[in-house]
Scaffold this motif. Structure first.
Motif, PDB file in Angstrom:
ATOM      1  N   PRO A 216      -2.701   3.920   2.948  1.00  0.00           N
ATOM      2  CA  PRO A 216      -2.460   4.963   1.936  1.00  0.00           C
ATOM      3  C   PRO A 216      -1.671   4.467   0.730  1.00  0.00           C
ATOM      4  N   GLU A 217      -1.060   3.289   0.841  1.00  0.00           N
ATOM      5  CA  GLU A 217      -0.271   2.755  -0.271  1.00  0.00           C
ATOM      6  C   GLU A 217      -1.135   2.510  -1.511  1.00  0.00           C
ATOM      7  N   VAL A 218      -2.446   2.324  -1.310  1.00  0.00           N
ATOM      8  CA  VAL A 218      -3.317   2.044  -2.464  1.00  0.00           C
ATOM      9  C   VAL A 218      -3.548   3.299  -3.312  1.00  0.00           C
ATOM     10  N   SER A 219      -3.175   4.460  -2.794  1.00  0.00           N
ATOM     11  CA  SER A 219      -3.504   5.715  -3.469  1.00  0.00           C
ATOM     12  C   SER A 219      -2.857   5.835  -4.842  1.00  0.00           C
ATOM     13  N   VAL A 220      -1.624   5.376  -4.982  1.00  0.00           N
ATOM     14  CA  VAL A 220      -0.935   5.493  -6.269  1.00  0.00           C
ATOM     15  C   VAL A 220      -1.662   4.683  -7.340  1.00  0.00           C
ATOM     16  N   ASN A 221      -1.942   3.428  -7.044  1.00  0.00           N
ATOM     17  CA  ASN A 221      -2.636   2.589  -8.012  1.00  0.00           C
ATOM     18  C   ASN A 221      -4.044   3.108  -8.287  1.00  0.00           C
ATOM     19  N   PHE A 222      -4.698   3.637  -7.249  1.00  0.00           N
ATOM     20  CA  PHE A 222      -6.054   4.139  -7.439  1.00  0.00           C
ATOM     21  C   PHE A 222      -6.077   5.326  -8.396  1.00  0.00           C
ATOM     22  N   TRP A 223      -5.161   6.292  -8.198  1.00  0.00           N
ATOM     23  CA  TRP A 223      -5.145   7.453  -9.086  1.00  0.00           C
ATOM     24  C   TRP A 223      -4.743   7.055 -10.513  1.00  0.00           C
TER      25      TRP A 223
END
Length: 263
Positions: A216-223
């Motif tokens: 889930p850590e990738v969510s910030v960069n993805f958004w």
């Protein structure tokens, strides 16, 4: 209505259709049965999918199906462990990649997930795709479409739904469904959920993707990447959602909590 009648009406609505959202516990109004929701949504979904042009990319299609099925399996396992096994029968998971340049995705009740190729252009890993699919699966698990239909029925028909109009409920549901889903009027575009629903789907989606083994850590960069695409323009997927900054800040707040869901 007099104040007393309004209070009685509100109380009866609560008794008739009070539910709670898995993982968050938020109380919600559910006046429509799962069977009615699935029937009305499946009709519109089938009409759409018959005319939609599926992607010819075997690798991206396989990616969508792989990530989708992993999250679906994790979702069903959660429901079993939470004592909600009866809910599993409401899902007939389906994951389709559609040849469309929109940066978008949507989910119909029953687990019918559609992802557009335009969105896949921004996806670089299974983890990033899991952010989107987890969000969409969460809408279905939380019964957001049912809640939206129920709210519209309550607003449009008022006290009629507590009287003889209950015998005409199927017609009422059919009438409201066309407005709620929007697929009939807008090609492949689900009408917007409320901001409450969207933030709830963000939160639940992060949990579900974590349960499925994704990061889930990738969510910030993805958004952040989604927000910056098209020269800073807002993609369709985010146009009806909470602001980029608000969403990202809320995600950052819950990331530490997600560690307990890592297997």
């Amino acid at each position: 209505m007099r104040k007393r009648d309004v209070l009685l009406y509100a109380s009866l609505l609560t008794l008739l259709g009070c539910g709670s959202v898995p993982l968050t516990g938020r109380k919600q109004l559910l006046l429509v049965s799962d069977t009615e929701v699935l029937s009305s949504s499946l009709t519109q979904y089938n009409d759409y999918i018959k005319t939609a042009k599926k992607s010819t990319s075997t690798s991206q299609t396989a990616m969508v199906k792989r990530v989708g099925q992993n999250i679906a399996s994790a979702t069903e396992e959660y429901l079993r462990q939470a004592g909600m096994s009866d809910e599993i029968k409401n899902f007939a998971w389906e994951f389709n990649l559609i040849n469309d340049s929109q940066v978008n995705a949507f989910c119909m009740p029953g687990g019918k997930i559609v992802v557009y190729e335009g969105l896949m252009n921004l996806v670089t890993s299974d983890d990033e795709l899991a952010v989107v699919i987890g969000h969409e699966v969460a809408h279905a698990v939380a019964k957001h479409s049912n809640e939206r239909m129920s709210q519209q029925i309550a607003a449009q028909y008022g006290s009629q739904i507590l009287s003889a109009a209950l015998s005409e409920k199927n017609a009422i549901v059919k009438n409201v469904a066309g407005t709620v889903y929007g697929l009939g009027a807008q090609y492949g575009v689900m009408l917007p959920f409320s901001r409450t629903h969207e933030l709830e789907a963000d939160y639940m989606g992060l949990i579900l993707m974590t349960m499925a083994g994704y990061n889930p850590e990738v969510s910030v960069n993805f958004w952040q990447k989604m927000s910056a695409q098209s020269g800073g323009g807002v993609p369709e997927f985010m146009s009806t959602h909470p602001s980029d900054e608000h969403r990202i800040n809320e995600i950052k707040k819950v990331l530490p909590e997600l560690k307990k869901y890592i297997k």
